[in-house]
Scaffold this motif. Structure first.
Motif, PDB file in Angstrom:
ATOM      1  N   PHE A 146      97.410 142.244  94.683  1.00  0.00           N
ATOM      2  CA  PHE A 146      96.024 141.917  94.336  1.00  0.00           C
ATOM      3  C   PHE A 146      95.682 142.370  92.912  1.00  0.00           C
ATOM      4  O   PHE A 146      96.164 143.404  92.433  1.00  0.00           O
ATOM      5  N   SER A 147      94.818 141.619  92.252  1.00  0.00           N
ATOM      6  CA  SER A 147      94.226 142.073  91.000  1.00  0.00           C
ATOM      7  C   SER A 147      93.254 143.208  91.318  1.00  0.00           C
ATOM      8  O   SER A 147      92.894 143.433  92.480  1.00  0.00           O
ATOM      9  N   LEU A 148      92.805 143.922  90.279  1.00  0.00           N
ATOM     10  CA  LEU A 148      91.859 145.019  90.501  1.00  0.00           C
ATOM     11  C   LEU A 148      90.570 144.495  91.131  1.00  0.00           C
ATOM     12  O   LEU A 148      90.010 145.125  92.040  1.00  0.00           O
ATOM     13  N   GLY A 149      90.117 143.329  90.674  1.00  0.00           N
ATOM     14  CA  GLY A 149      88.894 142.767  91.244  1.00  0.00           C
ATOM     15  C   GLY A 149      89.028 142.474  92.730  1.00  0.00           C
ATOM     16  O   GLY A 149      88.115 142.736  93.519  1.00  0.00           O
ATOM     17  N   MET A 150      90.186 141.935  93.145  1.00  0.00           N
ATOM     18  CA  MET A 150      90.417 141.654  94.557  1.00  0.00           C
ATOM     19  C   MET A 150      90.582 142.941  95.353  1.00  0.00           C
ATOM     20  O   MET A 150      90.181 143.031  96.517  1.00  0.00           O
TER      21      MET A 150
END
Length: 316
Positions: free
Chosen positions: A131-135
């Protein structure tokens, strides 16, 4: 109305660093309370103390009137997100949530509900480590919501969010507060808190600098200044000064006025036939108000590193 989170006289020292120095504040239901301050102000330490991850040297931190550690099913009282990376990267996001739900005696259907709330969608089947940090922030928020708690505590939830995610987060926080929940959220993004928070607790050097509504803080920082744009600058300055205003020329056709309201300035200029193209009351941004308040609250310089047990050495 009883505070959902109540901090009273917290003191905490890490070696030579006084991280918390008599910190006291309360988080009320139905509000988004912004928790802000410079690096080293003590925000993360306070949140860790609330969750029982660090023990205070003095003072108390209560959730619904009880210490967090004494709660039988803590996720049903306070949901928290302190570190979006605190997960098993090889586990799917759904299994991460299922594991947490099982630990709290919650049904699997609750996982599906929070996945929908957090906007995770089909990504829930993917390994969380990708996951990206936002996810990861969304996954952490889903985990915080599992117990349907009356209070939520989020540390820097805007980090890693793209513009669409930031807009979603602002609206999401306000919707949670509208449900009657108490929301404590730390952030360095004053522009986001200005649109999302109702109340603000500003800390510096381990102490509370301000504990007030966002509207009151901005009003205090705005003062009574009025901006005027006019081609007849000298005439306008004379008229307004004679009415008791403090007048400063800030450009060839611009003035800044103190001591009169915008409505009074318009009345005076019209009465003296002074032409003008703009009269507007100055409204400070939350960032301006914050910078003014925290000007002297410099970062702690001597802070031990995080120890092997995960205790926070540097107060943030």
């Amino acid at each position: 109305m009883e505070a959902a989170i109540e901090v009273n006289g917290l003191r905490k020292r890490f070696g030579p660093t006084q991280a918390l120095d008599g910190l006291s504040f309360a988080v009320q239901p139905g509000q988004v309370t912004g928790f802000v301050g410079p690096n080293g102000a003590g925000k993360s330490t306070t949140m860790r103390v609330i969750l029982g991850l660090d023990a205070p040297d003095a003072g108390t931190a209560l959730v619904g009137g009880q210490p967090y550690r004494s709660l039988r099913h803590p996720l049903s009282h306070l949901g928290s997100l302190l570190d979006a990376a605190a997960l098993q990267p090889s586990r799917s996001a759904r299994n991460h949530l299922l594991w947490l739900a099982h630990s709290q005696g919650l049904a699997a259907r609750r996982v599906d509900e929070v996945v929908e709330q957090a906007g995770l969608g089909s990504a829930i089947r993917r390994k969380a480590g990708g996951f990206s940090l936002g996810m990861r922030q969304r996954l952490g928020i889903a985990a915080a919501l599992l117990g349907d708690p009356p209070a939520l505590m989020l540390d820097e939830p805007f980090n890693g969010m793209d513009p669409e995610g930031i807009v979603w987060m602002r609206g999401f926080l306000r919707s949670l507060a509208a449900q009657g929940r108490a929301i404590l959220v730390s952030s360095h993004l004053m522009s986001e808190l200005q649109d999302a928070a109702d109340h603000l607790v500003v800390v510096g050097r381990g102490k509370v600098i301000a504990d007030t509504s966002v509207a009151e803080l901005i009003a205090a920082a705005s003062g009574d200044r009025v901006a005027v744009r006019t081609a007849a600058r000298t005439h306008a300055m004379t008229v307004l000064a004679n009415a008791g205003a403090t007048v400063a020329a800030t450009g060839l056709e611009t003035l800044t006025i103190s001591g009169l309201t915008a409505e009074r300035v318009v009345t005076l200029l019209n009465a003296s036939a002074v032409p003008f193209s703009e009269v507007s009351a100055h409204r400070a941004s939350l960032e301006e108000a914050y910078m003014e308040l925290t000007r002297e609250a410099v970062e702690f310089r001597a802070a031990p590193a995080e120890d092997a047990n995960g205790s926070e050495g540097a107060a943030r």
